[in-house]
Design an enzyme around this catalytic site. Structure first.
Site, PDB file in Angstrom:
ATOM      1  N   GLU A 224       0.890  -1.173   0.000  1.00 51.87           N
ATOM      2  CA  GLU A 224       0.000   0.000   0.000  1.00 51.87           C
ATOM      3  C   GLU A 224       0.921   1.214   0.000  1.00 51.87           C
ATOM      4  OE1 GLU A 224      -3.359   0.011   0.005  1.00 51.87           O
ATOM      5  OE2 GLU A 224      -3.596  -2.155   0.020  1.00 51.87           O
ATOM      6  N   CYS A 258      -1.978   9.563   2.307  1.00 47.06           N
ATOM      7  CA  CYS A 258      -1.533   8.943   1.050  1.00 47.06           C
ATOM      8  C   CYS A 258      -2.455   9.295  -0.100  1.00 47.06           C
ATOM      9  CB  CYS A 258      -1.446   7.434   1.223  1.00 47.06           C
ATOM     10  SG  CYS A 258      -3.000   6.696   1.746  1.00 47.06           S
TER      11      CYS A 258
HETATM   12  P1  NAD Z   1       8.155   4.828   5.060  1.00 43.98           P
HETATM   13  O1  NAD Z   1       8.154   4.009   3.827  1.00 43.98           O
HETATM   14  O2  NAD Z   1       9.337   5.696   5.303  1.00 43.98           O
HETATM   15  O3  NAD Z   1       8.024   3.901   6.372  1.00 43.98           O
HETATM   16  C1  NAD Z   1       7.020   2.908   6.529  1.00 43.98           C
HETATM   17  C2  NAD Z   1       7.545   1.797   7.401  1.00 43.98           C
HETATM   18  O4  NAD Z   1       8.713   1.239   6.790  1.00 43.98           O
HETATM   19  C3  NAD Z   1       7.949   2.192   8.821  1.00 43.98           C
HETATM   20  O5  NAD Z   1       7.421   1.240   9.722  1.00 43.98           O
HETATM   21  C4  NAD Z   1       9.461   2.150   8.821  1.00 43.98           C
HETATM   22  O6  NAD Z   1       9.987   1.659  10.028  1.00 43.98           O
HETATM   23  C5  NAD Z   1       9.795   1.166   7.730  1.00 43.98           C
HETATM   24  N1  NAD Z   1      11.022   1.510   7.019  1.00 43.98           N
HETATM   25  C6  NAD Z   1      11.474   2.751   6.716  1.00 43.98           C
HETATM   26  N2  NAD Z   1      12.641   2.678   6.031  1.00 43.98           N
HETATM   27  C7  NAD Z   1      12.925   1.356   5.904  1.00 43.98           C
HETATM   28  C8  NAD Z   1      13.993   0.627   5.299  1.00 43.98           C
HETATM   29  N3  NAD Z   1      15.011   1.222   4.680  1.00 43.98           N
HETATM   30  N4  NAD Z   1      13.948  -0.723   5.358  1.00 43.98           N
HETATM   31  C9  NAD Z   1      12.935  -1.346   5.965  1.00 43.98           C
HETATM   32  N5  NAD Z   1      11.899  -0.702   6.565  1.00 43.98           N
HETATM   33  C10 NAD Z   1      11.897   0.621   6.540  1.00 43.98           C
HETATM   34  O7  NAD Z   1       6.800   5.669   5.022  1.00 43.98           O
HETATM   35  P2  NAD Z   1       6.305   6.791   6.016  1.00 43.98           P
HETATM   36  O8  NAD Z   1       7.174   7.992   5.896  1.00 43.98           O
HETATM   37  O9  NAD Z   1       6.088   6.226   7.359  1.00 43.98           O
HETATM   38  O10 NAD Z   1       4.867   7.113   5.362  1.00 43.98           O
HETATM   39  C11 NAD Z   1       4.724   7.948   4.261  1.00 43.98           C
HETATM   40  C12 NAD Z   1       4.541   7.196   2.964  1.00 43.98           C
HETATM   41  O11 NAD Z   1       3.577   6.185   3.123  1.00 43.98           O
HETATM   42  C13 NAD Z   1       4.011   8.093   1.848  1.00 43.98           C
HETATM   43  O12 NAD Z   1       4.655   7.768   0.640  1.00 43.98           O
HETATM   44  C14 NAD Z   1       2.533   7.739   1.773  1.00 43.98           C
HETATM   45  O13 NAD Z   1       1.926   7.987   0.530  1.00 43.98           O
HETATM   46  C15 NAD Z   1       2.583   6.283   2.097  1.00 43.98           C
HETATM   47  N6  NAD Z   1       1.307   5.843   2.638  1.00 43.98           N
HETATM   48  C16 NAD Z   1       0.533   5.002   1.917  1.00 43.98           C
HETATM   49  C17 NAD Z   1      -0.714   4.605   2.407  1.00 43.98           C
HETATM   50  C18 NAD Z   1      -1.613   3.688   1.643  1.00 43.98           C
HETATM   51  O14 NAD Z   1      -2.584   3.212   2.242  1.00 43.98           O
HETATM   52  N7  NAD Z   1      -1.369   3.405   0.385  1.00 43.98           N
HETATM   53  C19 NAD Z   1      -1.145   5.081   3.636  1.00 43.98           C
HETATM   54  C20 NAD Z   1      -0.325   5.933   4.346  1.00 43.98           C
HETATM   55  C21 NAD Z   1       0.907   6.314   3.856  1.00 43.98           C
END
Ligand code: NAD
Length: 472
Positions: A224, A258
């Site tokens: 997602e 998002c």
């Molecule tokens: P992110 O991808 O930075 O982090 C999400 C999760 O991934 C966190 O739990 C984090 O610990 C983990 N993570 C971060 N870097 C990592 C790595 N290098 N290796 C492994 N795990 C890692 O996202 P965010 O900043 O928390 O959220 C924002 C993003 O999420 C935006 O792009 C937004 O559009 C998207 N989003 C999508 C939805 C959806 O339902 N499609 C909903 C909310 C947010």
């Protein structure tokens, strides 16, 4: 709470420690207790109880983490998740039923069906922006389908993460649903393990990391993700309502949603009046409604960077309060299409507005870019609606409003292409975490030796004849 008093709150940083949590969950799953409808219903009710009995604490934790206004927190995180769990509770028995399939003459007499079965132990990784909803809504599908689950909340919403780590074992089966807190190092350790399904919500960048890790085990993934969700405003739209709704959706959670409108494409003939209304509406929200804060200083710097090089006109004044991390909304009219604000997901309170000559130009604009998670259209015309639906590919579409598609529990929610893989919510969530096993049962009675080789000429002729039935 210490680890000694509650073994379900896990402070782990090593792959071995996470591995032992996974082993415990596997053992629970193998024991079989998660398969029955009673267990599944108790977990769904547990999610509802967790949300209803801890409303104030959850709202306060989200306010601490991301300055979420209390009513927004209730509406967008607690209510949506509770409704998701209630919907699953109401429909679970029907979803669990086998589906009968017709059998061709060649396989008769027999009975064919599919039956949903839990896949095992699933990993759910969530982001910080809707820290309750995006951890517990996927869990609804996972437990409805009879799985054990390991939950990894976001380290960027630490108060909510800690509270969920405390509450989940109090309301759900603590041997079947575990919370693991931590940062990238912990997620990296988790991704070194073999789960039966991974549902990740977050950025497209990290989505690629998750998918690459899952590929080692051929673990199925639901991703997602994010991206740039466009809004089209047609010349025949109710401009006042469109401006009010676009402003609301952009202001919600300071644009850190998002499916927030990332940018607006407005038909040139109404571009000036629409932009004037949008400035009024967003300005009014800024002046009167409480604002969520930007999650951290890095994101403020990122958003200020986007404002640094867009080449357009800024409508509404820039203003950032570094203490409260509140950033006022800014409309950017006619930015340079090659600038970062039009190349990267904004994920903040900045809103580019671009005039286009026609709806077809808007469609071409969208189709020339990565497939978005959501697409919005304001128009009074069903023909325009049909043209946009047929001419574009997007995860979801909402006509004449924004964001509300996510509040319909029976509508699958997910992206397409770079905005995501797979979907959940409602039955889609149940299906995501189920394997629909195909079963064929044949009778041993009337076992004709003619149906085994060497086939006689007569039986070959008969089989060929039968294979043409029913004639088309
Ligand atoms: P992110 O991808 O930075 O982090 C999400 C999760 O991934 C966190 O739990 C984090 O610990 C983990 N993570 C971060 N870097 C990592 C790595 N290098 N290796 C492994 N795990 C890692 O996202 P965010 O900043 O928390 O959220 C924002 C993003 O999420 C935006 O792009 C937004 O559009 C998207 N989003 C999508 C939805 C959806 O339902 N499609 C909903 C909310 C947010």
């Amino acid at each position: 709470m210490s680890l000694d008093t509650n073994p379900t709150i896990v402070d782990i940083t090593t792959p071995a420690a996470v591995g032992s949590v996974l082993a415990d969950l596997r053992s629970t799953f193998s024991g079989g207790r998660t398969a029955g409808i009673g267990w599944r219903k108790r977990q769904l009710q547990g999610i509802i109880d967790l949300l209803e009995r801890n409303e104030d604490r959850l709202i306060a934790a989200m306010a601490t983490d991301v300055g979420k206004p209390p009513f927004d927190g209730w509406l967008t995180d607690l209510l949506t998740t509770r409704d998701e769990a209630k919907f699953a509770l109401d429909h679970l028995a029907g979803w669990m039923k086998p589906t009968s399939h017709p059998v061709p003459l060649v396989a008769m007499p027999s009975k064919a069906w599919t039956e949903p079965q839990a896949v095992g132990v699933v990993l759910i990784i969530s982001p910080w922006n809707y820290p309750v909803q995006l951890l517990l809504s996927p869990l609804v599908g996972a437990v409805a389908a009879g799985n054990c689950a390991l939950l990894k909340p976001s380290e960027l919403a630490p108060a909510t993460s800690a509270l969920l780590a405390e509450l989940v074992p109090q309301h759900l089966d603590p041997e079947a649903v575990r919370v693991v807190e931590g940062g990238v190092d912990v997620t990296t350790s988790l991704l070194e393990l073999e789960f039966d399904h991974i549902l990740f919500t977050g950025s497209t960048r990290v989505g690629k990391v998750v998918m690459a890790a899952a590929a080692k085990f051929l673990t199925p993934v639901t991703l997602e993700l994010g991206g740039k969700s466009p809004t089209i405003v047609a010349a025949d739209a109710d401009l006042k309502v469109a401006a009010k709704r676009v402003a609301w959706a952009k202001y919600l959670n300071a644009g850190q949603t998002c499916i927030a409108p990332d940018y607006v494409l407005v038909e040139r003939s109404v571009s000036d009046p629409f932009t004037t209304l949008l400035v009024e509406e967003l300005g009014a929200l800024r002046d009167k409604a409480p604002a969520a804060s930007i999650v951290n200083g890095d994101h403020i710097a990122r958003l200020e960077g986007l404002l640094g090089a867009h080449g357009g006109n800024e409508l509404l004044t820039r203003n950032t309060n570094c203490t409260s991390r509140v950033m006022d909304p800014v409309i950017v009219s006619e930015p340079d299409l090659d600038s970062p604000i039009m190349q990267e997901e904004i994920f903040g309170p900045l809103l580019p507005v671009i005039a286009v000559d026609s709806i077809d130009d808007a469609i071409d604009f969208i189709q020339a870019r990565p497939r978005p998670l959501a697409l919005y259209l304001f128009s009074a015309s069903r023909d325009t609606e049909r043209r946009v639906l047929d001419g574009t590919i997007a995860g979801s579409v909402c006509v004449n409003h924004l964001v509300y598609q996510v509040a319909v529990p029976s509508l699958p929610f997910g992206g397409v292409g770079p905005s995501g893989i797979g979907s959940y919510h409602g039955k889609a969530g149940f299906d995501t975490f189920s394997h629909h096993k195909s079963v064929l049962r044949r009778s041993t009675k009337g076992d004709l030796s003619a149906m085994y080789p060497p086939y006689s000429g007569t039986i070959q002729k008969l089989m060929r004849k039968v294979s043409r039935w029913p004639k088309r």
